[in-house]
Every structure is written in structure tokens, then in C-alpha cells.
Motif scaffolding. Structure first.
Motif, PDB file in Angstrom:
ATOM      1  N   THR A   8       2.119   7.625   1.095  1.00 18.60           N
ATOM      2  CA  THR A   8       2.707   6.446   1.730  1.00 18.60           C
ATOM      3  C   THR A   8       2.728   5.295   0.738  1.00 18.60           C
ATOM      4  O   THR A   8       1.693   4.958   0.149  1.00 18.60           O
ATOM      5  CB  THR A   8       1.904   6.034   2.975  1.00 18.60           C
ATOM      6  OG1 THR A   8       1.901   7.110   3.908  1.00 18.60           O
ATOM      7  CG2 THR A   8       2.519   4.803   3.634  1.00 18.60           C
ATOM      8  N   GLU A  19       3.731   1.243   0.380  1.00 19.13           N
ATOM      9  CA  GLU A  19       4.067   0.003   1.070  1.00 19.13           C
ATOM     10  C   GLU A  19       4.306  -1.088   0.028  1.00 19.13           C
ATOM     11  O   GLU A  19       3.419  -1.382  -0.779  1.00 19.13           O
ATOM     12  CB  GLU A  19       2.937  -0.418   2.005  1.00 19.13           C
ATOM     13  CG  GLU A  19       2.678   0.557   3.134  1.00 19.13           C
ATOM     14  CD  GLU A  19       1.503   0.139   3.982  1.00 19.13           C
ATOM     15  OE1 GLU A  19       1.680  -0.754   4.837  1.00 19.13           O
ATOM     16  OE2 GLU A  19       0.402   0.682   3.766  1.00 19.13           O
ATOM     17  N   THR A  25       8.465  -5.972   4.550  1.00 20.39           N
ATOM     18  CA  THR A  25       7.668  -4.852   4.067  1.00 20.39           C
ATOM     19  C   THR A  25       8.498  -3.583   4.112  1.00 20.39           C
ATOM     20  O   THR A  25       9.044  -3.214   5.162  1.00 20.39           O
ATOM     21  CB  THR A  25       6.403  -4.658   4.920  1.00 20.39           C
ATOM     22  OG1 THR A  25       5.610  -5.834   4.884  1.00 20.39           O
ATOM     23  CG2 THR A  25       5.577  -3.490   4.403  1.00 20.39           C
ATOM     24  N   THR A  58       8.390   0.474   3.633  1.00 23.65           N
ATOM     25  CA  THR A  58       7.440   1.583   3.698  1.00 23.65           C
ATOM     26  C   THR A  58       8.177   2.894   3.508  1.00 23.65           C
ATOM     27  O   THR A  58       9.213   3.133   4.143  1.00 23.65           O
ATOM     28  CB  THR A  58       6.705   1.605   5.051  1.00 23.65           C
ATOM     29  OG1 THR A  58       6.066   0.345   5.274  1.00 23.65           O
ATOM     30  CG2 THR A  58       5.650   2.708   5.084  1.00 23.65           C
TER      31      THR A  58
END
Length: 767
Positions: free
Chosen positions: A307, A309, A316, A318
Motif C-alpha cells: 500500500t 499513500e 491523498t 492511495t
């Protein structure tokens, strides 16, 4: 929307829900009235969840959610879906004997055929697999978890297909920067009618420089089992045949080089090997079975993910890349299913030849392997709480490829030699097919499911107290299926068969949240959920008349089914934070349900879109600090889930209860914790759980038609000395030994019993 659904029965149900909520409040009214001014140590902790793919206070989320923390899971010794269901309102399970075979449902949305009805996630990675005859839903091992989120109702907008009745999210503990720490635990226990069990766990968190960290968690468990095998004379010749061994490893790495960039990778591997299924034969003594063929299994899960970010100003981005691979190898006792069938064809007079061949061991060997690649991208604004603005939003795209391989090989051991000895001929001459090594049939299939989805969800504060939320997901999905089959059992079916389906479900969501006060939040939502369609195994030519008589246009495939859910509820935090009380009520309208359709004349079972159903009910949860040291936990659910439009071949009639759904559940627990000295804290907890009656089959003649209600009591007692915790615990303290389910597996009705009383000692140390 369907607004005219309030019948007298539904009004009565709602009255019961309101009465239960009132009783819950009245039950704590007296102690709460005497509460002193709350402090941080005497308040029920505020819960932060990521149910809507952003961190939020649970009271701000317009969905019914239960949260079980990692500490609660450990102290209550929640180890499987049966334990989890007894701890969570609205969650129910069915099982055919061992780990890896559970089916679960939420809010009565239950179906053992077609696609799954509940989404399973490890962090943000889907572990959801379609319903397979030989394999249950995936359960990641419950160790070193931060918490579990149980989201009730369809979550199709953010979680896509199969989150029809709801979604379970298992949130792991992540690495901590700048911290070297860990813990280790050892547990030993003894099960009545069984043997000794043990469980070992260890966790290490280590920094890697200034901006990275690594976390490693391992678990090893042995369960002795409690089912005994008896021989043909009724004498126990093998005790505790259902023993299990599990090894699990989770490794996580965090790299956080700046305030606007974070990369997290997680890998989980686990494997459970079972010596046999933990299921009894009803005609024998308690905890006994006499299968001529053992039923071992091996269940392996491998799930890595990354993941990323990245913040761009207030926004944001992601990116989540995931892979989940599960393989379930299992052997079945097919003596009745295969050996008896072959014997009846070779000797249709049911004489000595029939009896000899029918007694030969029948073995079914099956492997289900599911591999899922997924990629999700999201772009999100700050939350309302973070920005102070009147709006928040997120948009995203999701891509997934899933390959499901199923291998089913069926044998009658010693068939060739027995036929030659008894009849003086070959098996091929007797039944028209060669049976090398006793192989009487094989069915090897590959399914490929691909989907692309775009989704968006946003909220707007209409006033300072009223928030409106709208979401939408558009999916384009394809499914292809190829089957290779052969041998005597496949007589009349094509050697190879192909089929495909396409679907484009659109799933909207609407919700309102009203902040009545700083401590009371009211919400209402309407949401759509869906399951993707799929394909059936190719049918023999003998089934054509059955298919025509049922009016099925296409027995080779089944289409998506969907539902609309309407829900309202309240989330409260009262008396200075010493009490939380949450309640919800729902109505679900389910169309074109994917379920089993039996072709009576040819004996096959397929999946079809057969009939409609509805589910209605509600849940409540209360947690109250009765004193500075004593906490009350109370929860319950009522679920009324029934077929409203039955279809031929399903065995159901209008009004039949959906299968595996308890009509009511309840749980009451007390936790007591207080200092004994400056260095020693003592604690005690006891929990009673009730599971109401349910239906296990549509046919009133089935032994599993009505499953009984049952009650369990668990308790623990211990001390916490600095960084060492020692606890004595008991599961099923009163040793309830009722047969709670009677599933039919390969024409044999068997009994699932509760694990007998288990008493143990756990020692946990932190460093």
C-alpha cells in the motif's frame, strides 16, 4: 423504493426491537444514575474505524458496525467463525466439520451456492472466494490484530461484489517507527473428551533506521480434537481423530520517509492441517464416528500486499496492490456416494456382489485453488473532521483477476480386482468404462473472473448537524468457465465444456446522518448490493428433461443477484462517556437469489437464480462502565429471513426460513479489573451467549430442518504483574454438548457438536 412493506408481523418485530432497546437502557439506568464524573480511565474508549476507507469516529459512519479489538479477541479466545458469530450480533455460521469449511452470513443473507454473500478482507485486500462445495470461506488467523470490523448491510459501493449481507475486515497491527518491542505468549489447555492443546505466539517490532520499521508475528497451534473413531464392532480404535495443527506467519514493513509519503507492505502465510473432520455419526455414541475412509485436509493461505499513500497538498492518493492465494486439499469418504452407486449398477438385484462392492472404500480427492490479483487506486479529500469544510469525497478504480481451479477425482479402491474375482470379467465389460486404479470419474474445472470498477462517494453537511452521503459503483465483469471431465460418472456429459457470462451491475448508496447532540448520532441509509454470476458444471444428457420441466432457459450459467437494504439506527455515547449504546433496524429485499436447484430425475444439483427473499430485524450493542472497575457488555439481534417467492427444485416454499440464520442471538458479559497492589492488577471476566433456533434445510423431513438453540458460558481469571499477564480460562464452562447442526454430506446426515469444555492457562509477556 418499497415503502409499503409494514405488515402486522413486521410491526410486531419492530415493537420487539424497540422493547429490547428499552430494556437494555433500563437495565443500566440504576447503576448509571449513580455514575461519578468520568475520567479517561473510566470511559468507554472512543472507536476509530476505516469502514469507509478513511479514519473516522464510529459515530460518524452511517452504517451498523461492530468492532472487536485485538485484546478482546485474545481475552475471549475467539479463534474461528463460530466464536466470532457468538460475539457479533447478526453474524451466523454453518459448518460441515473442520477448519476451512465454515459458511457465514450477515443479517440473514445466506446462500451456500453461487458467489459469497459476505466480503472478507485482510486490511484492504479481498480474501473473498465463491461458495465451493468442498471449501468454506477464508479466515485469516486471529493473532496480532488491531481489531476486527463487522460492517452490516450491503457495502457494494466501496467493497464491490459479494459484500451483499456485509463485510468483515481484519485489521492487523502495523510496524511502529523508532520502537523496539515485542511480546510472547504460551498457552496450554485440556479439552474434555479430548486431549491436551497448546498455542505459542511471538511478535517483534524493530526500527530500521529513522524512517522504517519491521514487524514479525508468528503462531503455532495444536488442537487435540475430541472425536473418536469406532470399528465395525463398535469399539474405539482411534481417539481424537480430528486433531489440527496450524502454523502462521505475518511480516510487515513500513517506510515513512516524509510526512507526505508512506509505504506499507504485508505478507501473511498460514497453513492448517487436519487429520479428519470433527463431525459425529448420529447413530453412534457421543463424539464418535465410523467412516471407513479418513477425511484429512490441508488449508493454505498466502496473501502479500503493498500500500502506497502519497499526499498532494490536501489530497491523498492511495494505491493498493494485492495477491491472495488459497489452496484447500481434502479427501472425502465417498463409500456411500461412489462405492454403493457402482455396486447398485453392477448388481441391481442387491445380492452378495452388491454388498461386497458397496463395502469397498470410496475416496473423493479434491483440490480447490483460488488466486486473486487486485489493484485499487483512490484519490480522497480530507475528512470533514480534518478539514473543517462542509464536504468530503473520494473516487477510485478497482481491477481484479481471479482464477479458480477445482480438481475432483473419485475412486473405488480395489474395484478392478473385486470385479475380476466375483464376476470373472473386467470393470470395463461390467459398466462400459475402464477404471484405472479404481478411478470412476474426474471433473477438472477452471473459472476466470475479471472485473473493472469505478466508484465514488461523497458527503456534504447540509446543516451543521445534518450530513448527506451519496455513493455509486459501476462494475464491468466477465466470467469464463472450462471443464474437463471423464470416466463412468461423467457418462452422457461432454468431455469438455465451456461457458461464459457478462454483467454490469450498478450499485448506489444514500445515507443521512443527524448529530442530535455531541453524544447522540442518528442515521438512515438505503444501499444496493450484488453478487456476480457464474457457471454450472456440464450436465449429462439424462438431465435435459429436468431442466425443461423447471423452465430454466440456461442451466449452464446463472446471473447476478442483487438486493436493496433500508436501515435506520442510533449511536450514542452517554453519561460522560461511561456508556455507549448503539441500535439499528433493517429491511432487505433480495431478488433472483442464487441458490441450489435439484434436478430430481437425474440427481444433479445446479446453481440457479431461483426465487426471491427478504430479511428484516435489528441489532443492539451496549457497553457500560458500571463502576470504575466493572464493565457490562450486552448485545443482541433479531433476524426474520424468509423466502417470499419460492421456485421449483429448491425444496423451499413461500415463507421458508433462509438457511443457517438464527432467529435471535444475545450476549451478556462482565469484565472486572482493579489494582491489587502497586505492581499487580487482577481481572475477571464472564460471558454468556445465546444462539436461537435456525433452519438447516428446507425439507421438513430433513433431520437438519430445525436447528436447536444453545447457550455457552466462557470465563477467565488472572493477574497482570508489570509486563507479565497470567490467566486461567474456560471455554464452554458448563460443557454444553448439544448437536447444533446436522448437515448432510454425500448422502450421509452427520452431527456437528460444540467443542467440549476446555480449561487452560495462558502466560503473556511484553518487552
Amino acid at each position: 423504493m418499497h415503502m409499503n412493506f409494514v405488515t402486522a408481523r413486521q410491526r410486531a418485530l419492530k415493537t420487539r426491537l424497540l422493547a429490547a432497546a428499552a430494556l437494555g437502557l433500563m437495565g443500566v439506568a440504576a447503576p448509571v444514575a449513580a455514575f461519578a464524573q468520568a475520567t479517561d480511565d473510566t470511559m468507554v474508549p472512543e472507536l476509530v474505524v476505516t469502514a469507509q476507507k478513511r479514519s473516522e469516529n464510529i459515530r460518524d459512519v452511517p452504517v451498523s458496525i461492530s468492532v472487536l479489538t485485538g485484546d478482546q479477541l485474545a481475552k475471549q479466545h475467539v479463534a474461528n467463525y463460530a466464536d466470532l458469530a457468538r460475539s457479533t450480533p447478526g453474524l451466523s455460521f454453518s459448518n460441515t466439520g473442520s477448519s476451512g469449511l465454515s459458511r457465514i452470513s450477515l443479517r440473514g443473507i445466506s446462500s451456500a451456492q453461487g458467489s459469497a454473500t459476505v466480503g472478507i478482507y485482510l486490511n484492504d485486500i479481498s480474501l473473498t472466494i465463491p461458495n465451493q462445495f468442498f471449501t468454506g470461506v477464508t479466515l485469516p488467523r486471529l493473532f496480532d490484530l488491531d481489531h476486527v470490523e463487522v460492517l452490516r448491510g450491503p457495502q457494494g459501493t466501496l467493497y464491490g461484489d459479494s459484500s451483499l449481507g456485509g463485510t468483515l475486515r481484519f485489521i492487523t497491527k502495523g510496524p511502529l517507527l523508532g520502537v523496539f518491542a515485542g511480546e510472547a505468549s504460551a498457552e496450554g489447555s485440556k479439552t474434555d473428551a479430548g486431549g491436551a492443546n497448546y498455542k505459542l505466539e511471538g511478535v517483534v517490532n524493530a526500527p530500521v533506521g529513522d524512517n522504517a520499521a519491521f514487524r514479525l508475528a508468528v503462531q503455532r497451534e495444536y488442537l487435540s480434537g475430541f472425536i473418536d473413531h469406532v470399528n465395525s464392532q463398535g469399539v474405539v480404535d482411534n481417539k481424537n481423530v480430528d486433531a489440527e495443527r496450524t502454523t502462521a506467519v505475518r511480516a510487515s514493513f513500513l517506510w515513512n520517509p516524509s510526512d507526505d509519503l508512506k509505504v506499507t507492505s504485508t505478507l501473511q502465510w498460514q497453513q492448517t492441517a487436519s487429520d479428519d473432520t470433527g463431525i459425529t455419526k448420529l447413530s453412534l455414541g457421543k463424539f464418535q464416528e465410523n467412516r471407513p475412509v479418513r477425511e484429512p485436509s490441508e488449508d493454505t493461505l498466502f496473501a502479500p500486499s503493498v500500500t502506497v499513500e502519497k499526499r498532494f497538498g490536501d489530497l491523498t492518493f492511495t494505491a493498493i496492490s494485492g495477491y491472495a492465494y488459497r489452496r484447500f486439499d481434502r479427501q472425502f469418504d465417498g463409500t456411500i456416494y461412489d462405492s454403493d452407486y457402482v455396486a447398485s449398477v453392477i448388481d441391481d438385484s442387491y445380492g452378495p456382489t452388491y454388498e461386497t462392492i458397496a463395502a469397498l472404500p470410496g475416496i473423493m480427492r479434491n483440490t480447490d485453488a483460488v488466486a486473486t490479483y487486485s489493484q485499487e487506486f483512490r484519490l480522497a479529500s480530507p475528512s470533514l473532521a480534518e478539514s473543517g469544510k462542509r464536504y468530503e469525497w473520494q473516487v477510485g478504480a478497482y481491477f481484479a483477476k481471479q482464477k479458480i481451479t477445482s480438481l475432483d477425482h473419485e475412486y473405488v479402491v480395489g474395484l478392478d480386482a473385486t470385479v475380476a474375482r466375483l464376476l470373472g470379467t473386467t470393470t470395463q465389460d461390467a459398466i462400459g468404462y475402464a477404471t484405472p486404479g479404481g478411478l470412476i470419474g474426474y471433473f477438472n474445472s477452471v473459472r476466470r473472473n475479471n472485473q473493472v470498477a469505478l466508484f465514488a462517494e461523497g458527503s456534504f453537511k447540509v446543516t451543521d448537524k445534518l450530513k448527506a452521503t451519496v455513493g455509486l459503483r459501476q462494475v464491468r465483469a466477465t466470467s469464463q468457465y472450462a471443464l474437463d471431465e471423464g470416466g463412468w460418472l461423467a457418462d452422457g456429459a461432454p468431455a469438455r465444456d465451456d461457458a461464459s457470462t457478462r454483467s454490469t451491475p450498478l450499485t448506489p448508496k444514500f445515507a443521512l446522518t443527524y448529530e442530535a447532540s455531541d453524544s447522540v448520532s442518528l442515521y438512515a441509509n438505503a444501499a444496493k448490493g450484488f453478487r456476480l454470476g457464474g457457471q454450472n458444471n456440464a450436465l449429462t444428457s439424462f438431465c435435459a428433461a429436468d431442466v425443461k420441466s423447471l423452465g430454466l432457459a440456461d442451466a449452464k450459467s446463472y446471473q447476478s443477484d442483487s438486493l436493496w437494504s433500508y436501515e435506520g439506527g442510533a449511536k450514542t455515547r452517554l453519561f460522560g462517556g461511561r456508556v455507549t449504546f448503539n441500535a439499528s433496524a433493517f429491511y432487505i429485499d433480495w431478488k433472483n437469489v442464487q441458490q441450489s436447484v435439484r434436478l430430481a430425475k437425474c440427481g444433479s444439483v445446479i446453481t440457479g437464480n431461483a426465487g426471491d427473499a427478504r430479511s428484516q430485524g435489528g441489532e443492539l450493542e451496549l457497553r457500560a462502565m458500571l463502576t470504575d472497575h466493572l464493565t457490562l457488555n450486552l448485545s443482541g439481534a433479531i433476524t426474520d429471513a424468509k423466502i417470499t417467492k419460492a421456485s421449483a427444485g429448491t425444496g423451499a416454499v413461500d415463507g421458508s426460513h433462509l438457511l443457517g440464520v438464527p432467529e435471535n442471538t444475545a450476549s451478556i458479559g462482565l469484565d472486572y479489573n482493579r489494582p491489587l497492589t502497586n505492581r499487580v492488577d487482577g481481572f475477571f471476566s464472564v460471558n454468556w451467549s445465546h444462539t436461537g433456533e435456525s433452519s438447516g434445510a428446507y425439507a421438513t423431513t430433513s433431520q437438519d430442518y430445525r436447528r436447536p438453540s444453545y447457550d455457552l458460558v466462557d470465563a477467565s481469571l488472572g493477574v497482570d504483574i508489570d509486563k507479565v499477564e497470567v490467566s486461567l480460562f474456560a471455554k464452554n464452562l458448563l460443557n454444553e454438548d448439544k448437536v447444533i447442526q446436522k448437515p448432510s454430506v454425500l448422502f450421509i446426515t452427520q452431527g456437528l457438536v460444540l467443542q467440549p469444555r476446555t480449561i487452560g492457562l495462558n502466560v503473556r509477556a511484553k518487552f
